[in-house]
Design a protein around this motif. Structure first.
Motif, mmCIF file in Angstrom:
data_model
loop_
_atom_site.group_PDB
_atom_site.id
_atom_site.type_symbol
_atom_site.label_atom_id
_atom_site.label_comp_id
_atom_site.label_asym_id
_atom_site.label_seq_id
_atom_site.Cartn_x
_atom_site.Cartn_y
_atom_site.Cartn_z
ATOM 1 N N THR A 165 -7.560 1.159 -0.941
ATOM 2 C CA THR A 165 -6.964 0.792 -2.179
ATOM 3 C C THR A 165 -7.969 -0.137 -2.964
ATOM 4 O O THR A 165 -8.764 -0.730 -2.488
ATOM 5 C CB THR A 165 -5.753 0.018 -1.812
ATOM 6 O OG1 THR A 165 -4.961 -0.092 -3.249
ATOM 7 C CG2 THR A 165 -6.157 -1.148 -1.081
ATOM 8 N N HIS A 223 5.787 -5.918 2.189
ATOM 9 C CA HIS A 223 4.608 -6.215 2.663
ATOM 10 C C HIS A 223 3.252 -5.759 2.193
ATOM 11 O O HIS A 223 2.152 -6.513 2.177
ATOM 12 C CB HIS A 223 4.392 -5.638 4.075
ATOM 13 C CG HIS A 223 5.702 -6.022 5.224
ATOM 14 N ND1 HIS A 223 5.654 -7.512 5.490
ATOM 15 C CD2 HIS A 223 6.680 -5.551 5.479
ATOM 16 C CE1 HIS A 223 6.678 -7.772 6.288
ATOM 17 N NE2 HIS A 223 7.357 -6.608 6.326
ATOM 18 N N CYS A 224 3.414 -4.895 1.138
ATOM 19 C CA CYS A 224 2.220 -4.396 0.173
ATOM 20 C C CYS A 224 2.768 -3.598 -0.755
ATOM 21 O O CYS A 224 3.955 -2.744 -0.610
ATOM 22 C CB CYS A 224 1.435 -3.522 1.278
ATOM 23 S SG CYS A 224 -0.096 -2.859 0.467
ATOM 24 N N ILE A 225 2.166 -3.823 -1.918
ATOM 25 C CA ILE A 225 2.399 -2.906 -3.099
ATOM 26 C C ILE A 225 1.498 -2.085 -3.675
ATOM 27 O O ILE A 225 1.232 -1.908 -5.039
ATOM 28 C CB ILE A 225 3.283 -3.678 -4.358
ATOM 29 C CG1 ILE A 225 2.448 -4.680 -4.673
ATOM 30 C CG2 ILE A 225 4.491 -4.373 -3.709
ATOM 31 C CD1 ILE A 225 2.937 -5.712 -6.054
ATOM 32 N N ALA A 226 0.280 -1.959 -2.851
ATOM 33 C CA ALA A 226 -0.909 -1.051 -3.270
ATOM 34 C C ALA A 226 -0.690 0.178 -3.731
ATOM 35 O O ALA A 226 0.242 0.567 -2.934
ATOM 36 C CB ALA A 226 -2.133 -1.308 -2.179
ATOM 37 N N CYS A 278 -4.018 -11.032 2.485
ATOM 38 C CA CYS A 278 -3.602 -9.813 2.162
ATOM 39 C C CYS A 278 -3.124 -8.881 3.345
ATOM 40 O O CYS A 278 -3.946 -9.024 4.351
ATOM 41 C CB CYS A 278 -4.733 -9.063 1.803
ATOM 42 S SG CYS A 278 -4.799 -7.230 1.583
ATOM 43 N N GLY A 289 0.105 -11.953 4.284
ATOM 44 C CA GLY A 289 0.974 -12.458 2.974
ATOM 45 C C GLY A 289 0.585 -11.038 1.860
ATOM 46 O O GLY A 289 -0.500 -10.658 2.085
ATOM 47 N N CYS A 290 1.257 -11.042 0.989
ATOM 48 C CA CYS A 290 0.872 -10.127 -0.289
ATOM 49 C C CYS A 290 1.128 -10.771 -1.636
ATOM 50 O O CYS A 290 2.011 -10.791 -2.091
ATOM 51 C CB CYS A 290 1.947 -8.931 -0.291
ATOM 52 S SG CYS A 290 1.408 -7.903 -1.558
ATOM 53 N N PRO A 291 -0.098 -11.526 -1.917
ATOM 54 C CA PRO A 291 -0.059 -12.167 -3.266
ATOM 55 C C PRO A 291 0.166 -11.392 -4.265
ATOM 56 O O PRO A 291 0.225 -11.628 -5.714
ATOM 57 C CB PRO A 291 -1.245 -12.815 -3.244
ATOM 58 C CG PRO A 291 -2.258 -12.256 -2.271
ATOM 59 C CD PRO A 291 -1.392 -11.765 -1.177
ATOM 60 N N ALA A 292 -0.121 -10.025 -4.264
ATOM 61 C CA ALA A 292 -0.067 -9.090 -5.451
ATOM 62 C C ALA A 292 1.606 -9.176 -6.072
ATOM 63 O O ALA A 292 1.451 -8.896 -7.084
ATOM 64 C CB ALA A 292 -0.465 -7.729 -5.307
ATOM 65 N N CYS A 319 -6.638 -2.554 -4.756
ATOM 66 C CA CYS A 319 -5.917 -3.852 -4.971
ATOM 67 C C CYS A 319 -7.069 -5.133 -5.061
ATOM 68 O O CYS A 319 -7.824 -5.019 -4.041
ATOM 69 C CB CYS A 319 -4.962 -4.230 -3.849
ATOM 70 S SG CYS A 319 -4.098 -5.856 -3.958
ATOM 71 N N LYS A 366 -2.658 -5.913 4.194
ATOM 72 C CA LYS A 366 -3.361 -4.673 4.458
ATOM 73 C C LYS A 366 -4.857 -5.175 4.950
ATOM 74 O O LYS A 366 -5.207 -4.455 6.150
ATOM 75 C CB LYS A 366 -3.689 -3.841 3.232
ATOM 76 C CG LYS A 366 -4.468 -2.664 3.586
ATOM 77 C CD LYS A 366 -4.549 -1.687 2.256
ATOM 78 C CE LYS A 366 -3.311 -1.252 1.884
ATOM 79 N NZ LYS A 366 -2.978 0.023 2.804
ATOM 80 N N HIS A 398 -0.729 -1.760 -9.841
ATOM 81 C CA HIS A 398 0.108 -1.690 -8.442
ATOM 82 C C HIS A 398 1.082 -0.622 -8.433
ATOM 83 O O HIS A 398 1.426 0.123 -9.440
ATOM 84 C CB HIS A 398 0.521 -3.060 -7.922
ATOM 85 C CG HIS A 398 -0.509 -4.003 -7.239
ATOM 86 N ND1 HIS A 398 -1.708 -4.267 -8.330
ATOM 87 C CD2 HIS A 398 -1.079 -4.187 -6.030
ATOM 88 C CE1 HIS A 398 -2.797 -4.741 -7.576
ATOM 89 N NE2 HIS A 398 -2.372 -4.923 -6.194
ATOM 90 N N TYR A 416 -6.970 -8.142 -4.558
ATOM 91 C CA TYR A 416 -6.568 -9.232 -3.256
ATOM 92 C C TYR A 416 -7.334 -8.599 -2.058
ATOM 93 O O TYR A 416 -7.924 -9.283 -1.083
ATOM 94 C CB TYR A 416 -5.337 -9.586 -3.050
ATOM 95 C CG TYR A 416 -4.683 -9.998 -4.271
ATOM 96 C CD1 TYR A 416 -5.004 -11.539 -4.479
ATOM 97 C CD2 TYR A 416 -3.985 -9.284 -4.983
ATOM 98 C CE1 TYR A 416 -4.532 -12.258 -5.657
ATOM 99 C CE2 TYR A 416 -3.326 -10.014 -6.304
ATOM 100 C CZ TYR A 416 -3.596 -11.317 -6.565
ATOM 101 O OH TYR A 416 -3.090 -12.056 -7.645
ATOM 102 N N PHE A 417 -7.165 -7.361 -1.962
ATOM 103 C CA PHE A 417 -7.926 -6.614 -0.535
ATOM 104 C C PHE A 417 -9.201 -6.714 -0.365
ATOM 105 O O PHE A 417 -9.741 -6.971 0.706
ATOM 106 C CB PHE A 417 -7.336 -5.246 -0.735
ATOM 107 C CG PHE A 417 -7.847 -4.190 0.353
ATOM 108 C CD1 PHE A 417 -7.500 -4.563 1.745
ATOM 109 C CD2 PHE A 417 -8.833 -3.199 0.315
ATOM 110 C CE1 PHE A 417 -7.872 -3.674 2.663
ATOM 111 C CE2 PHE A 417 -9.477 -2.475 1.238
ATOM 112 C CZ PHE A 417 -8.966 -2.811 2.376
HETATM 113 S S1 SF4 Z 1 -0.586 -4.919 -2.323
HETATM 114 FE FE1 SF4 Z 1 -0.822 -7.119 -1.154
HETATM 115 S S2 SF4 Z 1 -0.828 -6.511 0.947
HETATM 116 FE FE2 SF4 Z 1 -1.304 -4.719 -0.263
HETATM 117 S S3 SF4 Z 1 -3.637 -4.476 -0.484
HETATM 118 FE FE3 SF4 Z 1 -2.848 -5.745 -2.129
HETATM 119 S S4 SF4 Z 1 -2.634 -8.152 -1.572
HETATM 120 FE FE4 SF4 Z 1 -2.871 -6.605 0.249
#
Ligand code: SF4
Ligand SMILES: Cc1cc2nc3c(=O)[nH]c(=O)nc-3n(C[C@H](O)[C@H](O)[C@H](O)COP(=O)(O)OP(=O)(O)OC[C@H]3O[C@@H](n4cnc5c(N)ncnc54)[C@H](O)[C@@H]3O)c2cc1C
Length: 340
Positions: free
Chosen positions: A116, A155-158, A128, A136-139, A118, A130, A147, A120-121
Motif C-alpha cells: 500500500t 484495524h486498517c483502511i489502506a 501502523c 494502531g491506525c492513525p489514518a 498509505c 500493517k 484511503h 503512515y505505512f
Molecule cells: S490504513 Fe492504518 S493500518 Fe493501514 S497501512 Fe495505513 S496507517 Fe497502517
C-alpha cells in the motif's frame, strides 16, 4: 540500513529451498521492495534475485487463454500483441500505471505483491497496524485522502495501489504459485485479502511461495468494449484515487455480460458480481449504469478526507461503462491512458 545478503538464483528448486527460510525474500524488478527497505519498512536478512528463473514468457495456453510469466516486465506484457489484441483492458491498465522506466523494470509478480501507499505505512516514526500489528491506525482519523471506502476494518483502511490487478480481477485471472510443497492455483478474487483483524497480511500467499505465472481465460467478446478509467491527481506518475476496469459483451443493442472492477477504493480490487448481473439483458444507458454503480458501492463509507470518493467512484463507474459501450478503439482515443 540493515545488512542483508544477496544471492542470484538460477535453479527453481534451490531458490524455493532458500525462500523457505525465515527472513528470505525474492526480489524481481526491485521497484517497490528496495524503496521499502530504504525506508526501513521491510528488512529481509537475505534477498534472492529470481530474475534468472525463466518465468518471463507470455504465451497462449492450450485452452485458448493466455499465460503471463511472473517475471515478464509490465511493459513487455502491456505491449505484447496477444495482450493488446485480446485483453486491451489489461494493456490499458498497465500503461496507466507508474512511468515507462518503472514499467520496464517492474514485473507481473511484483506488481501483484506491491504494498500500500498509505503515508503512515511508509513512515516508521508513526504507528501502523500493517507495519507493526497492534500499534494502531492513525489514518482513520488522520490523513486519509487516498484511503479505502469499502471493505475496511477498524484495524486498517489502506488501499491496494495496483492498476494491473484491477484489470486482472475483472478478467478472472488465476495466480499460479509454487513452493517446496508443490504448486497451487489461486483465483484472483482470493489472492488479495481484506484487512480484517490482520492488516499485516496483504494476500493469501504462504511463506516460501513464489508466483510463477498468471493465467487469463479465453478473452471472449469483452475485447471490443472495454476501458480502464483512472482518476488521479495529475496525469502522470500518480496512483489512482479511483479507477474502474469496465468491459461489456454487447449483443443486438443489449448487454449480454458485464465486468466492473474498481481500484483505489479497497484493500483489494473491488468487484461485485451482483452489479454485473443487474446489467444483463438491459440496454446500455445512464439508468442501468447508475443502478449497477449503486450496487457496487453498497456499504461504502468515507473517513473524512476521502468522502469525495463516494461520488467520484459512482461517476467513474458510469463514465467507464458508457465509454466501454462506445467501443475499445474509442476508449483508446478518448483517454490516452498511457503515462509518460
Ligand atoms: S490504513 Fe492504518 S493500518 Fe493501514 S497501512 Fe495505513 S496507517 Fe497502517
Ligand atoms: C514512483 C512509483 C510510482 C508508481 N506508480 C504506480 C501506479 O501508478 N500504478 C501501479 O499499479 N503501480 C505503480 N507503481 C508500483 C510498481 O508497479 C511496482 O513497484 C512494481 O509493479 C513492483 O514490481 P517489481 O518487480 O519491481 O517488484 P519488487 O519490488 O521486486 O517486489 C515487490 C514484492 O513482491 C515480491 N515478489 C516479487 N516477485 C515475486 C514472485 N514472483 N513471487 C513472490 N513474490 C514476489 C517481493 O519479495 C516484494 O515483496 C509505482 C512505483 C513507483 C516507485
Amino acid at each position: 540500513m540493515n545488512p542483508f545478503t544477496f544471492t542470484q538464483a538460477s535453479d527453481v528448486d534451490a531458490a524455493l529451498a532458500r525462500l523457505a527460510m525465515p527472513g528470505v525474500r525474492p526480489i524481481a524488478g526491485g521497484t517497490n521492495l528496495l524503496d521499502l527497505m530504504k525506508e526501513g519498512v521491510m528488512h529481509p536478512g537475505e534477498l534472492v534475485d529470481i530474475n534468472g528463473l525463466g518465468f518471463d514468457r507470455i504465451e497462449q495456453d492450450a485452452g485458448g487463454g493466455l499465460r503471463l510469466g511472473a517475471l515478464a516486465r509490465n511493459a513487455d506484457t502491456a505491449y505484447h500483441p496477444l495482450v493488446r489484441e485480446r485483453y486491451p483492458l489489461l494493456s490499458a491498465a498497465i500503461l496507466a500505471g507508474a512511468s515507462p522506466q518503472l514499467r520496464n523494470m517492474a514485473t507481473n509478480g511484483g506488481n501483484l505483491l506491491q504494498r500500500t501507499r498509505c503515508y503512515y505505512f511508509y513512515d516508521v516514526g508513526t504507528p501502523c497496524n500493517k507495519r507493526e500489528p497492534g500499534s494502531g491506525c492513525p489514518a482513520k482519523e488522520g490523513l486519509n485522502r487516498l484511503h479505502a471506502i469499502l471493505g475496511t476494518s477498524e484495524h486498517c483502511i489502506a488501499t491496494h495501489p495496483s492498476d494491473m490487478c484491477v484489470a486482472l480481477r475483472a478478467l478472472d485471472a488465476v495466480v499460479h504459485v509454487r513452493s517446496q510443497g508443490g504448486a497451487r492455483e489461486i483465483p484472483f478474487a482470493d489472492f488479495h485479502r481484506l484487512p480484517g483483524e490482520h492488516p499485516e497480511r496483504d494476500n493469501t500467499l504462504e511463506a516460501g511461495e513464489l508466483v510463477t505465472h498468471i493465467t487469463l481465460p479465453e478473452a471472449g467478446r469483452f475485447a471490443a468494449h472495454s476501458t480502464y478509467l483512472k482518476v488521479r491527481e495529475r496525469l502522470s506518475y500518480a496512483f489512482a484515487l479511483v479507477s474502474v476496469a469496465a468491459a461489456l459483451d454487447l449483443d443486438g443493442g443489449k448487454i449480454r455480460a458485464a465486468r466492473i472492477a474498481l481500484g483505489g477504493v479497497a484493500h483489494k480490487p473491488w468487484r461485485v458480481e451482483e452489479a454485473e448481473a443487474s446489467l444483463e439483458g438491459k440496454a446500455p444507458g445512464a439508468d442501468a449504469f447508475g443502478a449497477a454503480a449503486d450496487i457496487v458501492l453498497r456499504g461504502a463509507k468515507g473517513y473524512g478526507q476521502n468522502d469525495y470518493k463516494l461520488t467520484l467512484a459512482r461517476n467513474a463507474i458510469e463514465q467507464a461503462l458508457s465509454t466501454a459501450t462506445r467501443g475499445t478503439e474509442y476508449a483508446k482515443g478518448e483517454h490516452r491512458g498511457e503515462q509518460q
